[in-house]
Design an enzyme around this catalytic site. Structure first.
Site, PDB file in Angstrom:
ATOM      1  N   CYS A  68       0.856  -1.199   0.000  1.00  0.00           N
ATOM      2  CA  CYS A  68       0.000   0.000   0.000  1.00  0.00           C
ATOM      3  C   CYS A  68       0.885   1.240   0.000  1.00  0.00           C
ATOM      4  O   CYS A  68       0.656   2.197  -0.723  1.00  0.00           O
ATOM      5  CB  CYS A  68      -0.884   0.026   1.240  1.00  0.00           C
ATOM      6  SG  CYS A  68      -1.871  -1.445   1.512  1.00  0.00           S
ATOM      7  N   CYS A  71       2.566   2.869  -3.255  1.00  0.00           N
ATOM      8  CA  CYS A  71       1.788   3.823  -4.059  1.00  0.00           C
ATOM      9  C   CYS A  71       1.340   5.019  -3.220  1.00  0.00           C
ATOM     10  O   CYS A  71       1.426   6.153  -3.653  1.00  0.00           O
ATOM     11  CB  CYS A  71       0.559   3.158  -4.660  1.00  0.00           C
ATOM     12  SG  CYS A  71       0.917   1.969  -5.955  1.00  0.00           S
ATOM     13  N   CYS A 106      -8.436  -2.239  -4.468  1.00  0.00           N
ATOM     14  CA  CYS A 106      -7.059  -1.810  -4.624  1.00  0.00           C
ATOM     15  C   CYS A 106      -6.149  -3.032  -4.608  1.00  0.00           C
ATOM     16  O   CYS A 106      -5.210  -3.138  -5.388  1.00  0.00           O
ATOM     17  CB  CYS A 106      -6.708  -0.885  -3.469  1.00  0.00           C
ATOM     18  SG  CYS A 106      -5.658   0.477  -3.945  1.00  0.00           S
ATOM     19  N   CYS A 169     -35.494   0.287  10.347  1.00  0.00           N
ATOM     20  CA  CYS A 169     -34.357   0.850  11.087  1.00  0.00           C
ATOM     21  C   CYS A 169     -34.804   2.148  11.757  1.00  0.00           C
ATOM     22  O   CYS A 169     -34.489   2.444  12.903  1.00  0.00           O
ATOM     23  CB  CYS A 169     -33.199   1.172  10.154  1.00  0.00           C
ATOM     24  SG  CYS A 169     -32.746  -0.116   8.996  1.00  0.00           S
ATOM     25  N   CYS A 172     -36.715   2.559  15.303  1.00  0.00           N
ATOM     26  CA  CYS A 172     -35.916   2.594  16.531  1.00  0.00           C
ATOM     27  C   CYS A 172     -34.898   3.734  16.510  1.00  0.00           C
ATOM     28  O   CYS A 172     -34.795   4.489  17.465  1.00  0.00           O
ATOM     29  CB  CYS A 172     -35.177   1.276  16.737  1.00  0.00           C
ATOM     30  SG  CYS A 172     -36.248  -0.040  17.315  1.00  0.00           S
ATOM     31  N   ARG A 210     -22.410  -5.162  11.805  1.00  0.00           N
ATOM     32  CA  ARG A 210     -23.366  -4.525  12.706  1.00  0.00           C
ATOM     33  C   ARG A 210     -24.763  -4.511  12.098  1.00  0.00           C
ATOM     34  O   ARG A 210     -25.759  -4.746  12.782  1.00  0.00           O
ATOM     35  CB  ARG A 210     -22.919  -3.097  13.037  1.00  0.00           C
ATOM     36  CG  ARG A 210     -23.777  -2.434  14.092  1.00  0.00           C
ATOM     37  CD  ARG A 210     -23.554  -3.116  15.430  1.00  0.00           C
ATOM     38  NE  ARG A 210     -24.597  -2.834  16.403  1.00  0.00           N
ATOM     39  CZ  ARG A 210     -25.717  -3.519  16.531  1.00  0.00           C
ATOM     40  NH1 ARG A 210     -25.965  -4.528  15.725  1.00  0.00           N
ATOM     41  NH2 ARG A 210     -26.596  -3.216  17.452  1.00  0.00           N
ATOM     42  N   CYS A 214     -28.308  -6.255  13.340  1.00  0.00           N
ATOM     43  CA  CYS A 214     -29.582  -5.547  13.487  1.00  0.00           C
ATOM     44  C   CYS A 214     -30.680  -6.294  12.747  1.00  0.00           C
ATOM     45  O   CYS A 214     -31.785  -6.441  13.241  1.00  0.00           O
ATOM     46  CB  CYS A 214     -29.446  -4.137  12.912  1.00  0.00           C
ATOM     47  SG  CYS A 214     -29.707  -2.853  14.125  1.00  0.00           S
TER      48      CYS A 214
END
Lengths: 253, 106
Positions: A68, A71, A106, A169, A172, A210, A214
């Site tokens: 990484c 570049c 990438c 969603c 709540c 996550r 839910c």
């Protein structure tokens, strides 16, 4: 028709009684002990991953000619503010991509290395290391231009009732945020700290994870890891959190 | 190699306490859980931790299964002489690892 509108407004009124509609990071809902863990980098377990991410940034993957850093140089300079803008629209793919997807892209396109396993330690580490470089900067996800339809799709998903519990969603995280579900405060659901260390997981996890959590919670079928819905929903969530500081890597209960 | 983060001040004043913080990457599997097939997942925890300061033991701790993954240690040591803090932990699988940090006392 009028009656339906009146009912739709009701949860909004309930919310305004609490935090007066202000944006509110999940950090503020966490216990003082959990906040202390996040505040001290020496005590934040996510830094075990950050350290690994820093090593991976400089390391050439097997079979790849460049790392990484070859570049992008020093992440502290080139990656500053990057995570705060994600998800972003990718013109070549014609859809929004999340930071995790960008790292994979990438890796495959430019490093010509095998993709990292999703939700694996290596990918989470890199995402945490890149995310850390934007810590403290405000989230600024753009929804202008060709990404707009994806934003609208994400918004529709956020307000769509799902699962056996038939909850959206929004019900709540807009309507009842600040109130309690069992023993825990319902947060507004802002994704400003991902990847984050959840005490419940005893490990680092992504926003994808996550959201899956839910969805399982409302007994809906979770999206597939590469589902376009997930990127659209994350785009909407990102825009919804605009202005909140990036807390990556956050600690949550 | 288990990933460990240590945090000790580079300089300490003689006679004054300084904080030592240590975060160890470890699953701390309690031995109480079962896998998808119903088989018990064997216990795998860090069971002991010892910190020595220039060879002298300053802290010893026994750990138990109720401790969460990635345990965090934080304790204070009184600075006496410049030297080495060596922190050694042992886990159920026989892994013994020592982290050393140098402290300069003025």
């Amino acid at each position: 028709m009028i009656r339906r509108h009146a009912l739709a407004i009701l949860p909004l009124l309930l919310a305004s009684a609490g935090w007066a509609g202000e944006k509110h990071s999940g950090y503020q809902d966490a216990s003082p002990e959990t906040r202390a863990m996040q505040d001290d980098d020496a005590a934040n377990p996510a830094f075990l991953w950050v350290e690994q991410g820093q090593a991976l940034w400089a390391q050439r993957p097997a079979g790849a000619g460049r790392s990484c850093a070859d570049c992008h140089g020093a992440a502290s300079v080139t990656m500053r503010g990057v995570a705060a803008r994600y998800p972003v629209y990718d013109a070549r793919l014609g859809r929004p991509v999340t930071l995790d997807q960008r790292i994979e892209q990438c890796r495959v396109d430019h490093q010509r290395a095998a993709p990292l396993p999703p939700e694996g330690d290596a990918l989470l580490s890199l995402a945490a290391y890149v995310g850390l470089q934007s810590r403290g900067m405000p989230v600024q996800v753009s929804i202008d231009g060709p990404v707009r339809p994806f934003f609208e799709a994400g918004k529709a998903l956020f307000t769509m009732r799902q699962g056996q519990l038939n909850l959206s969603c929004s019900q709540c995280h807009d309507g009842l945020a600040g109130q309690r579900l069992g023993g825990s405060v319902i947060p507004q659901g802002h994704p400003n700290g991902y990847p984050e260390y959840r005490l419940e997981w005893q490990g680092l996890g992504s926003l994808d994870r996550r959201i899956r959590n839910c969805l399982v919670g409302v007994r809906a079928e979770p999206f597939a890891p590469d589902a376009p819905e997930l990127a659209s929903l994350e785009l909407y969530l990102g825009w919804r959190a605009n202005g909140l500081p990036v807390e990556t890597p956050a600690v949550r209960p | 190699m288990v990933r460990v983060l240590t945090n000790v001040p580079k300089q300490a004043k003689r006679g004054e306490p300084f904080d030592v913080k240590l975060l160890i990457s470890h699953p701390m599997e309690s031995g109480q859980r079962r896998d998808a097939m119903g088989a018990t997942i064997p216990r795998s925890i860090i069971n002991s931790f010892v910190c020595t300061y220039n060879g002298q033991e300053v802290l010893r701790a026994d750990l138990f299964p109720a401790i969460a993954a990635n345990p965090f240690f934080s304790f204070a040591v009184v600075a006496q002489e410049s030297g080495m803090l060596a922190m050694t932990f042992t886990d159920d699988n026989g892994i013994v690892q020592t982290e050393t940090v140098s402290v300069a006392v003025e």
